[in-house]
Design a protein around this motif. Structure first.
Motif, PDB file in Angstrom:
ATOM      1  N   ILE A  60      19.027  25.528  53.329  1.00 44.59           N
ATOM      2  CA  ILE A  60      18.841  26.299  52.101  1.00 44.59           C
ATOM      3  C   ILE A  60      18.256  27.645  52.498  1.00 44.59           C
ATOM      4  O   ILE A  60      17.262  27.718  53.213  1.00 44.59           O
TER       5      ILE A  60
ATOM      6  N   ASN B 141      17.370  31.657  50.932  1.00 44.16           N
ATOM      7  CA  ASN B 141      17.289  32.590  49.796  1.00 44.16           C
ATOM      8  C   ASN B 141      17.696  31.923  48.481  1.00 44.16           C
ATOM      9  O   ASN B 141      18.404  32.511  47.653  1.00 44.16           O
ATOM     10  N   GLY B 142      17.255  30.685  48.288  1.00 46.16           N
ATOM     11  CA  GLY B 142      17.530  29.992  47.035  1.00 46.16           C
ATOM     12  C   GLY B 142      18.943  29.490  46.888  1.00 46.16           C
ATOM     13  O   GLY B 142      19.358  29.167  45.771  1.00 46.16           O
ATOM     14  N   GLN B 143      19.693  29.390  48.004  1.00 46.18           N
ATOM     15  CA  GLN B 143      21.067  28.909  47.920  1.00 46.18           C
ATOM     16  C   GLN B 143      21.344  27.889  49.018  1.00 46.18           C
ATOM     17  O   GLN B 143      20.786  27.966  50.118  1.00 46.18           O
ATOM     18  N   TRP B 144      22.228  26.977  48.692  1.00 41.56           N
ATOM     19  CA  TRP B 144      22.701  25.980  49.654  1.00 41.56           C
ATOM     20  C   TRP B 144      23.759  26.661  50.513  1.00 41.56           C
ATOM     21  O   TRP B 144      24.892  26.835  50.111  1.00 41.56           O
ATOM     22  N   VAL B 145      23.367  27.086  51.717  1.00 37.13           N
ATOM     23  CA  VAL B 145      24.267  27.932  52.517  1.00 37.13           C
ATOM     24  C   VAL B 145      25.052  27.160  53.559  1.00 37.13           C
ATOM     25  O   VAL B 145      26.087  27.648  54.036  1.00 37.13           O
TER      26      VAL B 145
ATOM     27  N   ASP C  47      20.224  20.718  44.269  1.00 36.96           N
ATOM     28  CA  ASP C  47      19.875  21.636  43.182  1.00 36.96           C
ATOM     29  C   ASP C  47      18.430  21.458  42.746  1.00 36.96           C
ATOM     30  O   ASP C  47      17.728  22.432  42.469  1.00 36.96           O
TER      31      ASP C  47
ATOM     32  N   ILE D 214      16.214  23.184  45.323  1.00 34.16           N
ATOM     33  CA  ILE D 214      16.325  24.638  45.222  1.00 34.16           C
ATOM     34  C   ILE D 214      15.538  25.165  44.026  1.00 34.16           C
ATOM     35  O   ILE D 214      14.807  26.156  44.122  1.00 34.16           O
TER      36      ILE D 214
END
Length: 408
Positions: free
Chosen positions: A300, A302-306, A363, A366
């Motif tokens: 994860i 910057n607040g995203q599942w990368v 989610d 996050i």
């Protein structure tokens, strides 16, 4: 206000007095050494295994003249000021008593302070003071830090501690695994690690592991076949094999092979365990890992599942299938979160046959990270959500290990 004793002398006196004390002695020792600091009526609460309740540590005797009422034996983490201090890991002050204000006397301040050992949250310390000086909070915080260390020093040989943090009987496998695993949280300058497991009282074959060795963080999650005492023995052997190899400087591939050899020697091919075994270079953010038939790690950023770090897995340890065991690598960036988990988190079904699911799981993490919650509190709320989703009846172990790399 009476002149206060030197703070260092007072806390040092508590440290010396506690040398031969047991857990039951601490409330009275704390009361005696808090009084010269202008702090009275100390209440020590420990959080239960599932981190839903705060439970009072009873002293050997009442503090004469300090207790107007019997303190509550239990406080809910999610519904009290004490619980708020536990969740936020910050001091919380309750409103001054109305009687004090009307009488014209200095209002009594009620302070709730988190009890911690590093990042591990142990409970809360309640204190009262008539001191309006802002420095009283610093004195209370210092006292709470010392009390946290004292609690940790006493709990290893205290059945009272274990009884207080349990709300029901614990199964044999769970009894063994909680003893073997490291604390639920760790925080250093370069990384924070937090872990959680459910069902806390009946878990069978899951375990997590972490350790920090200089500039290297070692991480692992294990999921043994079955959900019984034999599964607990399997994962205990895997955990011991992992530590033994690591402490002898053995690499990740060889470590997983040594675990497999130990499982085959002990159980033949009748028992196995999946695992992610990883290392993170805390200076560079270089992550290396082996996958022994387990769910892949998640990143994860910057607040995203990368990223889902899907790589061809080797066979589960103990099956001796002869598949190649490969070492994989990934570069993390400062601020990244690494998420390891077992299938009890995502695949178990509720009474309606619906699974919690990977998307819902990631989610949730996050959103709570974005809220600025500490990692241990994020996992506490996640575990609570998983239990509620399954009506408190998980059919499989659910284990989560969460690491944030802060950068060098």
């Amino acid at each position: 206000m009476k002149p206060l004793a030197n703070d260092a002398v007072t806390t040092g006196g508590l440290l010396r007095a506690s040398r031969h004390a047991v857990l039951e002695d601490l409330p009275d020792l704390i009361a005696a050494h808090a009084r010269p600091l202008g702090l009275t009526r100390p209440l020590v609460y420990l959080v239960d295994v599932q981190q839903q309740l705060l439970r009072l540590v009873p002293g050997r005797r009442e503090h004469a003249g300090e207790a107007d009422a019997v303190p509550e034996a239990e406080l809910r983490v999610d519904a009290t000021l004490a619980g708020r201090a536990f969740q936020s890991v910050e001091p919380v002050e309750s409103p001054a008593g109305a009687d004090d204000v009307e009488s014209g006397e200095a209002p009594t301040r009620r302070l709730w302070l988190p009890l911690v050992d590093g990042a591990e949250r142990l409970g809360v310390l309640g204190l009262e003071t008539d001191d309006t000086d802002d420095t009283v909070l610093d004195r209370a915080l210092d006292l709470a830090l010392l009390v946290g260390l004292l609690l940790v020093s006493k709990r290893a040989y205290s059945d009272t501690y274990e009884r207080l943090v349990r709300t029901r009987s614990m199964g044999l496998a769970a009894e063994m695994q909680w003893t073997l695993m490291p604390p639920g949280s760790f925080a250093g300058a370069q990384a924070t690690v937090s872990a959680a497991m459910e069902p806390a009282y009946e878990m069978g074959g899951d375990a997590y592991e972490y350790a920090v060795d200089g500039n290297t963080a070692h991480l692992a999650v294990f999921d043994a076949m079955g959900h019984d005492t034999s599964a607990g023995l399997t994962v205990a052997l895997a955990l011991a094999g992992c530590r033994s190899s690591r402490r002898h400087g053995v690499g990740l591939v060889e470590t997983s092979e040594a675990i497999e050899a130990a499982l085959v020697e002990q159980f033949g091919r009748s028992r196995y365990a999946t695992a992610i075994i990883a290392e993170l270079d805390l200076l560079t953010g270089a992550l290396t890992w082996v996958n022994r038939g387990h769910h892949p790690p998640i990143v994860i950023r910057n607040g995203q599942w990368v990223a889902t770090l899907e790589r061809p897995p080797a066979h589960p340890m103990g099956t001796d299938m002869g598949l190649p065991v490969r070492l994989y690598d990934e570069q993390l960036e400062p601020g990244d979160w690494l998420l390891l988990y077992t299938d009890g988190v995502t695949d178990a079904r509720n009474p309606r046959g619906e699974i919690f699911g990977l998307d819902r799981f990631v989610d949730f993490v996050i959103r709570h990270i974005a809220d600025g919650l500490p990692a241990p509190e994020t996992l506490r709320r996640l575990i609570r959500a998983i239990r509620e989703y399954h009506h408190d009846r998980l059919q499989d172990d659910a284990t989560i290990l969460l690491l944030q790399w802060h950068g060098a």
